[in-house]
Write a protein that holds these residues in place. Sequence first.
Motif, PDB file in Angstrom:
ATOM      1  N   GLU A 135      61.640  34.591  51.981  1.00 18.53           N
ATOM      2  CA  GLU A 135      60.328  34.543  52.622  1.00 18.53           C
ATOM      3  C   GLU A 135      59.212  34.416  51.587  1.00 18.53           C
ATOM      4  N   TRP A 136      59.421  35.029  50.440  1.00 21.36           N
ATOM      5  CA  TRP A 136      58.440  34.949  49.349  1.00 21.36           C
ATOM      6  C   TRP A 136      58.166  33.482  49.001  1.00 21.36           C
ATOM      7  N   LYS A 137      59.245  32.738  48.787  1.00 15.11           N
ATOM      8  CA  LYS A 137      59.088  31.326  48.437  1.00 15.11           C
ATOM      9  C   LYS A 137      58.456  30.550  49.581  1.00 15.11           C
ATOM     10  N   LYS A 138      58.875  30.866  50.821  1.00 11.47           N
ATOM     11  CA  LYS A 138      58.358  30.147  51.978  1.00 11.47           C
ATOM     12  C   LYS A 138      56.859  30.400  52.154  1.00 11.47           C
ATOM     13  N   GLN A 139      56.415  31.619  51.919  1.00  8.68           N
ATOM     14  CA  GLN A 139      54.998  31.983  52.099  1.00  8.68           C
ATOM     15  C   GLN A 139      54.171  31.711  50.839  1.00  8.68           C
ATOM     16  N   ASN A 140      54.824  31.292  49.746  1.00 13.38           N
ATOM     17  CA  ASN A 140      54.139  31.016  48.471  1.00 13.38           C
ATOM     18  C   ASN A 140      53.309  32.213  48.012  1.00 13.38           C
ATOM     19  N   ILE A 141      53.960  33.357  47.915  1.00 15.36           N
ATOM     20  CA  ILE A 141      53.278  34.603  47.551  1.00 15.36           C
ATOM     21  C   ILE A 141      52.671  34.522  46.150  1.00 15.36           C
ATOM     22  N   THR A 142      53.400  33.947  45.213  1.00 17.10           N
ATOM     23  CA  THR A 142      52.870  33.849  43.850  1.00 17.10           C
ATOM     24  C   THR A 142      51.604  33.005  43.826  1.00 17.10           C
ATOM     25  N   GLY A 143      51.565  31.947  44.641  1.00 17.43           N
ATOM     26  CA  GLY A 143      50.359  31.117  44.720  1.00 17.43           C
ATOM     27  C   GLY A 143      49.184  31.886  45.297  1.00 17.43           C
ATOM     28  N   ILE A 144      49.442  32.715  46.301  1.00 14.26           N
ATOM     29  CA  ILE A 144      48.367  33.547  46.868  1.00 14.26           C
ATOM     30  C   ILE A 144      47.829  34.521  45.818  1.00 14.26           C
ATOM     31  N   TYR A 145      48.745  35.099  45.070  1.00  9.80           N
ATOM     32  CA  TYR A 145      48.355  36.025  44.004  1.00  9.80           C
ATOM     33  C   TYR A 145      47.480  35.317  42.973  1.00  9.80           C
ATOM     34  N   HIS A 146      47.874  34.113  42.571  1.00 16.57           N
ATOM     35  CA  HIS A 146      47.076  33.348  41.601  1.00 16.57           C
ATOM     36  C   HIS A 146      45.686  33.041  42.159  1.00 16.57           C
ATOM     37  N   TYR A 147      45.613  32.720  43.446  1.00 16.51           N
ATOM     38  CA  TYR A 147      44.328  32.400  44.062  1.00 16.51           C
ATOM     39  C   TYR A 147      43.355  33.567  43.936  1.00 16.51           C
ATOM     40  N   TRP A 148      43.819  34.771  44.261  1.00 15.69           N
ATOM     41  CA  TRP A 148      42.942  35.943  44.211  1.00 15.69           C
ATOM     42  C   TRP A 148      42.628  36.347  42.772  1.00 15.69           C
ATOM     43  N   GLN A 149      43.594  36.172  41.867  1.00 14.04           N
ATOM     44  CA  GLN A 149      43.326  36.478  40.459  1.00 14.04           C
ATOM     45  C   GLN A 149      42.251  35.555  39.893  1.00 14.04           C
ATOM     46  N   ASP A 150      42.277  34.281  40.275  1.00 11.16           N
ATOM     47  CA  ASP A 150      41.248  33.348  39.801  1.00 11.16           C
ATOM     48  C   ASP A 150      39.870  33.748  40.325  1.00 11.16           C
ATOM     49  N   LEU A 151      39.813  34.202  41.582  1.00 10.09           N
ATOM     50  CA  LEU A 151      38.534  34.635  42.141  1.00 10.09           C
ATOM     51  C   LEU A 151      37.985  35.877  41.445  1.00 10.09           C
ATOM     52  N   ASN A 152      38.885  36.640  40.845  1.00 10.58           N
ATOM     53  CA  ASN A 152      38.480  37.912  40.229  1.00 10.58           C
ATOM     54  C   ASN A 152      38.345  37.800  38.709  1.00 10.58           C
ATOM     55  N   GLU A 153      38.100  36.609  38.212  1.00  9.26           N
ATOM     56  CA  GLU A 153      38.025  36.428  36.766  1.00  9.26           C
ATOM     57  C   GLU A 153      36.913  37.261  36.141  1.00  9.26           C
ATOM     58  N   ASP A 154      35.828  37.470  36.881  1.00  7.47           N
ATOM     59  CA  ASP A 154      34.727  38.285  36.357  1.00  7.47           C
ATOM     60  C   ASP A 154      34.877  39.759  36.711  1.00  7.47           C
ATOM     61  N   ARG A 155      36.005  40.140  37.288  1.00 10.71           N
ATOM     62  CA  ARG A 155      36.328  41.528  37.658  1.00 10.71           C
ATOM     63  C   ARG A 155      35.316  42.114  38.640  1.00 10.71           C
ATOM     64  N   LYS A 156      34.786  41.278  39.522  1.00 11.56           N
ATOM     65  CA  LYS A 156      33.830  41.757  40.517  1.00 11.56           C
ATOM     66  C   LYS A 156      34.547  42.284  41.770  1.00 11.56           C
ATOM     67  N   LEU A 157      35.736  41.740  42.076  1.00 17.48           N
ATOM     68  CA  LEU A 157      36.478  42.205  43.253  1.00 17.48           C
ATOM     69  C   LEU A 157      37.205  43.515  42.964  1.00 17.48           C
ATOM     70  N   TRP A 158      37.823  43.616  41.803  1.00 16.90           N
ATOM     71  CA  TRP A 158      38.441  44.855  41.348  1.00 16.90           C
ATOM     72  C   TRP A 158      38.474  44.831  39.827  1.00 16.90           C
ATOM     73  N   LYS A 159      38.672  45.988  39.229  1.00 14.47           N
ATOM     74  CA  LYS A 159      38.647  46.059  37.774  1.00 14.47           C
ATOM     75  C   LYS A 159      39.926  45.438  37.208  1.00 14.47           C
ATOM     76  N   LEU A 160      40.976  46.244  37.158  1.00 11.21           N
ATOM     77  CA  LEU A 160      42.258  45.765  36.666  1.00 11.21           C
ATOM     78  C   LEU A 160      43.362  46.450  37.457  1.00 11.21           C
ATOM     79  N   GLY A 161      44.606  46.143  37.105  1.00 11.45           N
ATOM     80  CA  GLY A 161      45.723  46.767  37.787  1.00 11.45           C
ATOM     81  C   GLY A 161      46.396  45.813  38.759  1.00 11.45           C
ATOM     82  N   THR A 162      47.462  46.300  39.390  1.00  9.07           N
ATOM     83  CA  THR A 162      48.261  45.473  40.292  1.00  9.07           C
ATOM     84  C   THR A 162      48.176  45.890  41.750  1.00  9.07           C
ATOM     85  N   LEU A 163      47.718  47.112  42.014  1.00  9.07           N
ATOM     86  CA  LEU A 163      47.651  47.532  43.416  1.00  9.07           C
ATOM     87  C   LEU A 163      46.601  46.755  44.214  1.00  9.07           C
ATOM     88  N   PRO A 164      45.366  46.566  43.703  1.00 18.41           N
ATOM     89  CA  PRO A 164      44.394  45.794  44.490  1.00 18.41           C
ATOM     90  C   PRO A 164      44.858  44.379  44.825  1.00 18.41           C
TER      91      PRO A 164
END
Length: 568
Positions: free
Chosen positions: A461-490
């Motif tokens: 299901e991970w591959k089917k839903q492209n979870i890694t791609g979703i993760y990359h999308y949100w990490q790119d949006l948070n490049e300035d750390r405005k959405l969250w500071k650091l870590g993996t839970l957010p």
Amino acid sequence: MSSSIWKYPLLLKETQPVARNLETAEEQLVNTTGSEVSSFSSTGTLETKRTDPIKLKREVFRRKRKEQRIQELLLMDKEVELHMRNVATNSSRNFSNKVRASYNIWRLEFHHTNTDSTLRLMKDQIIMAKVYTTIAHSLKQPDLYVLLMKCIKQIQAAIGDAHMDHELDSSALERAKAMGHALSSARDALYSSGEVSRRLRVMLQSTELNIDSVKKQNSFLMQHAAKTVPMPLHCLHMQLTTDYYFHDGVIKEYFHDAALKEEDKAKREDQSLYHYAIFSDNVLAASVVVRSTVTRAKEPEKHVFHIVTDRLNFVATMMWFISHPPLPATVHVGNIDNFKWLNSSYCSVLRQLESAQLKEYYFKAHDPSSLSDGNENLKYRNPKYLSMLNHLRFYMPEIHPKLDKILFLDDDVIVQKDLTPLWEVDLKGMVNGAVETCKEKNFDPCACGWAFGMNMFNLKEWKKQNITGIYHYWQDLNEDRKLWKLGTLPPGLITFYNLTYPLNRTWHVLGLGYDPVVDLAEIENAAVVHYNGNYKPWLDLAISKYKPYWSKYVDLGNSHIQRCYMSE
């Protein structure tokens, strides 16, 4: 006659009646100035050599205060008097004389030997004495200033490290009395309600600033202790590394060949077996996770552990599991540096970690996790957030391309039950199976968070839903750390939003690394317990009552552990 002596002990037995003598004393006291006290005549007056002027002055003061109170009562408003009478009547009417329990004040449990009333009194005396010393100093009264400072030092010496009255120095009561006399003199000479209030406000503000400073310092030291590698753990790492490089070559090759035999290679991709993913730079912690899981497994030969560590810890981790294989289970140790696909062009967080902005945040000389930083949370300056091991959990299909399911375990957990039933749980098309953490802070009030630490991932299901791609999308949006500071839970909560299946809470109990009041029954009944937080079980910070759950899986018979830990 005897009763008048008890009531007014200052009067001699041969004196005249109390009222006439006291009136004469008042007149004599009013006419005195400075330290001079007029002598009384022999016709019914006090003798100077038997009279204490201070006590006599206090007696006159009490008498005047009593007369003033009588006048106030006589002038009391009738309505107020009626109200007080009604309150007293109602109180008497509603009083219940029912015996609620039988007790004896002479029983041992009613002997309050651990009170701190005297201790609190002495601490209050110190506070007031400090107020009066500042006033005495500003008003240039050196004698009173010296007296108060002397009393403060004596009281502090008597208190010492005491927390209860019975811990006080034997001279405590005498010094408290001496301080009481000094404060009484200071009050007579210096008391001004406005000035005292102002001084107390200054002391309160100063204390609040000190408390704030101590809190910041405590937070810094806590984070520092949590992220510092303890000496025994460093010792274990060095001993294992030394063994690997300087051990007899023949024996090392034997171990190396045994670890890489074809049968073990086949098991790593066998979908009929139970596979675990562990990402850790802590040799001891990883060994405890594996040992506790194998100990509780009903069919340990069917369990395969995929451990990934960094280059610094790879040799030590490999040497541990080569020389201490958890047979009949299978362990494979991988090096994150061998993942060629893990580069800054593909991995968003790796690109961000290499940025000058983030390096400035972590390594700038003028603010290295300093106490003066009141805007940033010190916990986000922990080096673990710079490690890609912390983010590998978002790349499961890339690390294990031949597997359909894998159970992720943090290195700060222990396993107390057989986990094989987790592979039979129907995730209902969800990608992540995890225990929910429904608390008050959620970006959606109708949603629950969930815990990292024990997660069943459906990689198909991970591959089917492209979870890694979703993760990359949100990490790119948070490049300035405005959405969250650091870590993996957010990013995890966002990436797996609406893609997480809630597991029964008994599978995973959290909080042993920060919460001292986790229900012990829940811990005993849990399949996995998690030491999430700063108080890791391998640190001196660990909460003592939780440490035995973890330490019983440490291989205390190992010579390296004995050498590094038992010698402390």
